[in-house]
Write a protein that holds these residues in place. Structure first.
Motif, PDB file in Angstrom:
ATOM      1  N   HIS A 180     -24.360  75.358  54.061  1.00  0.00           N
ATOM      2  CA  HIS A 180     -23.146  75.663  54.837  1.00  0.00           C
ATOM      3  C   HIS A 180     -22.406  74.393  55.238  1.00  0.00           C
ATOM      4  O   HIS A 180     -21.168  74.333  55.163  1.00  0.00           O
ATOM      5  CB  HIS A 180     -23.523  76.484  56.071  1.00  0.00           C
ATOM      6  CG  HIS A 180     -22.480  76.489  57.144  1.00  0.00           C
ATOM      7  ND1 HIS A 180     -21.277  77.153  57.011  1.00  0.00           N
ATOM      8  CD2 HIS A 180     -22.452  75.891  58.367  1.00  0.00           C
ATOM      9  CE1 HIS A 180     -20.551  76.970  58.107  1.00  0.00           C
ATOM     10  NE2 HIS A 180     -21.232  76.206  58.943  1.00  0.00           N
ATOM     11  N   SER A 227     -19.565  80.727  57.217  1.00  0.00           N
ATOM     12  CA  SER A 227     -20.278  81.239  58.387  1.00  0.00           C
ATOM     13  C   SER A 227     -19.502  82.355  59.064  1.00  0.00           C
ATOM     14  O   SER A 227     -19.921  83.516  59.072  1.00  0.00           O
ATOM     15  CB  SER A 227     -20.535  80.101  59.377  1.00  0.00           C
ATOM     16  OG  SER A 227     -19.314  79.409  59.653  1.00  0.00           O
ATOM     17  N   HIS A 285     -19.582  68.483  62.959  1.00  0.00           N
ATOM     18  CA  HIS A 285     -20.045  69.851  62.686  1.00  0.00           C
ATOM     19  C   HIS A 285     -21.477  69.811  62.145  1.00  0.00           C
ATOM     20  O   HIS A 285     -22.345  70.569  62.577  1.00  0.00           O
ATOM     21  CB  HIS A 285     -19.084  70.492  61.679  1.00  0.00           C
ATOM     22  CG  HIS A 285     -19.569  71.760  61.077  1.00  0.00           C
ATOM     23  ND1 HIS A 285     -19.989  71.842  59.767  1.00  0.00           N
ATOM     24  CD2 HIS A 285     -19.704  73.006  61.592  1.00  0.00           C
ATOM     25  CE1 HIS A 285     -20.361  73.091  59.495  1.00  0.00           C
ATOM     26  NE2 HIS A 285     -20.188  73.810  60.592  1.00  0.00           N
ATOM     27  N   HIS A 294     -25.160  71.303  63.448  1.00  0.00           N
ATOM     28  CA  HIS A 294     -26.102  72.085  62.637  1.00  0.00           C
ATOM     29  C   HIS A 294     -27.465  71.413  62.535  1.00  0.00           C
ATOM     30  O   HIS A 294     -28.470  72.090  62.302  1.00  0.00           O
ATOM     31  CB  HIS A 294     -25.517  72.350  61.255  1.00  0.00           C
ATOM     32  CG  HIS A 294     -24.620  73.547  61.238  1.00  0.00           C
ATOM     33  ND1 HIS A 294     -25.090  74.838  61.102  1.00  0.00           N
ATOM     34  CD2 HIS A 294     -23.280  73.657  61.397  1.00  0.00           C
ATOM     35  CE1 HIS A 294     -24.081  75.692  61.149  1.00  0.00           C
ATOM     36  NE2 HIS A 294     -22.964  74.997  61.337  1.00  0.00           N
TER      37      HIS A 294
END
Ligand SMILES: [Fe+2]
Length: 432
Positions: A63, A93, A150, A154
Motif C-alpha cells: 500500500h 486503502s 505516510h 504505516h
C-alpha cells in the motif's frame, strides 16, 4: 488525475520547495526502515490479518508503494506504466477518488501476490521514483515528502498489527531480540508540572519556518487554557494495578456510559496483551512474554479505560491544547522512539519530564478540524479530513513511532474503544 497546485500539507510557505537531495535521503531511509522492520517475517507472518482494524504486513508494504506509484509516478511521470494494472484495486486503502478497492476485511486473504513479489514491486517503484525525482516539480516533491511521512505512519501500524497477530499465537513468539540488559530506569513518583493558564498558540502554521506537518495540524491559532496542571509523567503499570486492585474495572460510576457498555461486551478486565496466571500478570510484546514492568508506562488501554482511570484518580485527561502548550518546549527527538531491531516496548521514564515516545497519550479532545481548516481537493484531500468524527486525539508518539516523525503539533486519532496501538495516558487537573 492532477494534484498540481493543491496544498497537501501544512508545510510552511517559506520552505514549500523541498530540496531534492533531502527528499531522496528521506525516501531512501524510510523505505529501508520498512523493509528492516519486516525482515523477521515469513510470507505467512506477513499475510495474516488478525482483526478488521489490522492489516497484513505484506499489505502495508504494498500500500505504501501504491501511494508513491499512484500519486507521483502515474500522475506526474510521463510514460510511466503501472507495475501491475490489477494491483491498485488491492492496495488502495480508502481513497474514494481512486475508485473501487478490495474490502478491508479481505486483505488477509491475499496469499498472492507473494511477499517476494511485493518486495519486487517496492524495488521497481523505488528505482523509477529515484530516477524521476530530479525532474519533479516542487509541488510533486511535496507529494513524495507526504508519502514518506505516510509510510512512517504505516511503519507504526505495521508493528502494532504484527503485535496483534502474534499475540493470538499461544507460542508467545520472540520476533525481536530482548535487550541485553533488561533492567529499566525507575519511574519517579508522579508530580505535577507548574500551573498553566492563558492564551496558547497551538497548531502548525504556514510560514513559520518549521518543517513538514500534516494538514490537520493547522491552521495555527489561539486556544484559551483555563488554570490547570499536567502530571509530569504518564501513568505507570504499578498505578494501573492499583486501579485494578481497587475494583476500577468493576465500578460503573467511574465509566462513561459507552465505555461501560464496551467493558461489558468485551469483558475487559486489564490492558490489552495482559495475562494473569496464579495471581501474577504478564504481558506480551514482540520480544515475548514477560512479567509486568511496574515502572513502565501503562500501554494498550482504550480512551474508555483511560477516562475511567482518570476519574478514579480524581483527575481528568488533558485537552490536546493543554498537552501541546507544555510539550512545545520539549525535544521531539528525545524519548523512547522506534529504533529498528530494538526491543520495542514502553520503558520507565526516569526523572526527566518526557512528552515524546513510549506511549501515545489519550487526550479528552475530539478529533475535529481547527478553525479555518479546509481539506485539499482531490484524492489527497481524503488523507485526514474525512476522519474527523467520533475519534479522540492522542499526542506524543510511542516506542513504535519512527524518530523524527512526531512533533508537538502532531495529532494522532483513534476511536475510543481501540487499544492495539501503544496507547497510554497522562493525568491533568483543574486548578481552583
Ligand atoms: Fe495509508
Amino acid at each position: 488525475m492532477d494534484l498540481g497546485g493543491i496544498r497537501i500539507s501544512n508545510r510552511p510557505e517559506a520552505s514549500t520547495e523541498p530540496d531534492v537531495a533531502q527528499i531522496a535521503s528521506l525516501y531512501t531511509s524510510v523505505r529501508a526502515l520498512t523493509r528492516e522492520l519486516c525482515a523477521p517475517l515469513s510470507d505467512a507472518d506477513a499475510t495474516i490479518q488478525s482483526m478488521l482494524d489490522a492489516s497484513p504486513a505484506k499489505w502495508h508494504l504494498a500500500h505504501t508503494t501504491w501511494f508513491f506509484e499512484t500519486f507521483v509516478l502515474r500522475d506526474h511521470v510521463p510514460g510511466y506504466r503501472i507495475y501491475d494494472p490489477d494491483w491498485p484495486f488491492l492496495f488502495n486503502s480508502y481513497y474514494e477518488a481512486e475508485g473501487a478497492r478490495l474490502a478491508r476485511a479481505a486483505r488477509g486473504l491475499l496469499s498472492r501476490p507473494s511477499l517476494a513479489q511485493v518486495i519486487d514491486y517496492r524495488e521497481a517503484v523505488d528505482a523509477a521514483l529515484l530516477v524521476a525525482l530530479g525532474q519533479l516539480a516542487p509541488d510533486v516533491l511535496a507529494i513524495v515528502e507526504l508519502g514518506c511521512h505516510h509510510e512512517q505512519q504505516h511503519q507504526e501500524l505495521l508493528l502494532t498489527d504484527i503485535l496483534h497477530a502474534f499475540a493470538q499465537n499461544p507460542l508467545q513468539c520472540e520476533i525481536w531480540q530482548r535487550d541485553a540488559n533488561p533492567s529499566m530506569p525507575a519511574a519517579k513518583k508522579a508530580g505535577w508540572l507548574p500551573m498553566y493558564e492563558g492564551l496558547a498558540e497551538v497548531g502548525c502554521d504556514t510560514g513559520n519556518g518549521l518543517g513538514f506537518a500534516f494538514d490537520c495540524e493547522g491552521p495555527r491559532h489561539q486556544a484559551l487554557l483555563h488554570p490547570h496542571q499536567l502530571a509530569d509523567r504518564t501513568v505507570t503499570n504499578a498505578e494501573w494495578l492499583a486501579f485494578m486492585a481497587d475494583g476500577g474495572y468493576d465500578d460503573a460510576r467511574l465509566w462513561l456510559s459507552d465505555g461501560w457498555a464496551w467493558r461489558n461486551s468485551e469483558a475487559v478486565r486489564a490492558p490489552m496483551y495482559w495475562q494473569e496466571s496464579d495471581g501474577e500478570w504478564t504481558s506480551y510484546s514482540l520480544s515475548g512474554g514477560r512479567p509486568i514492568d511496574l515502572d513502565a508506562p501503562v500501554c494498550h488501554v482504550s480512551f474508555f479505560e483511560a477516562d475511567a482511570f482518570a476519574t478514579w484518580a480524581g483527575a481528568r485527561l488533558p485537552t490536546e491544547f493543554e498537552w501541546e502548550a507544555s510539550a512545545a518546549t520539549h525535544d521531539p527527538l528525545a524519548g523512547n522512539l522506534l529504533d529498528a531491531g530494538g526491543d520495542i516496548r514502553p520503558r520507565g521514564a526516569g526523572d526527566a519530564p518526557a512528552f515524546f515516545g513510549n506511549v501515545w497519550e489519550w487526550t479528552g479532545s475530539a478529533y475535529r478540524p481547527y478553525p479555518g481548516f479546509r481539506a485539499a481537493d482531490g484524492a489527497i484531500g481524503e488523507y485526514n479530513g474525512k476522519f474527523m468524527n467520533s475519534q479522540f486525539v492522542l499526542r506524543g508518539g510511542s516506542c513504535a513511532t519512527p524518530r523524527g516523525h512526531v512533533r508537538a503539533s502532531y495529532r494522532n486519532f483513534f476511536y475510543p474503544h481501540q487499544r492495539w496501538q501503544f496507547m497510554g495516558l497522562r493525568l491533568a487537573r483543574d486548578c481552583a
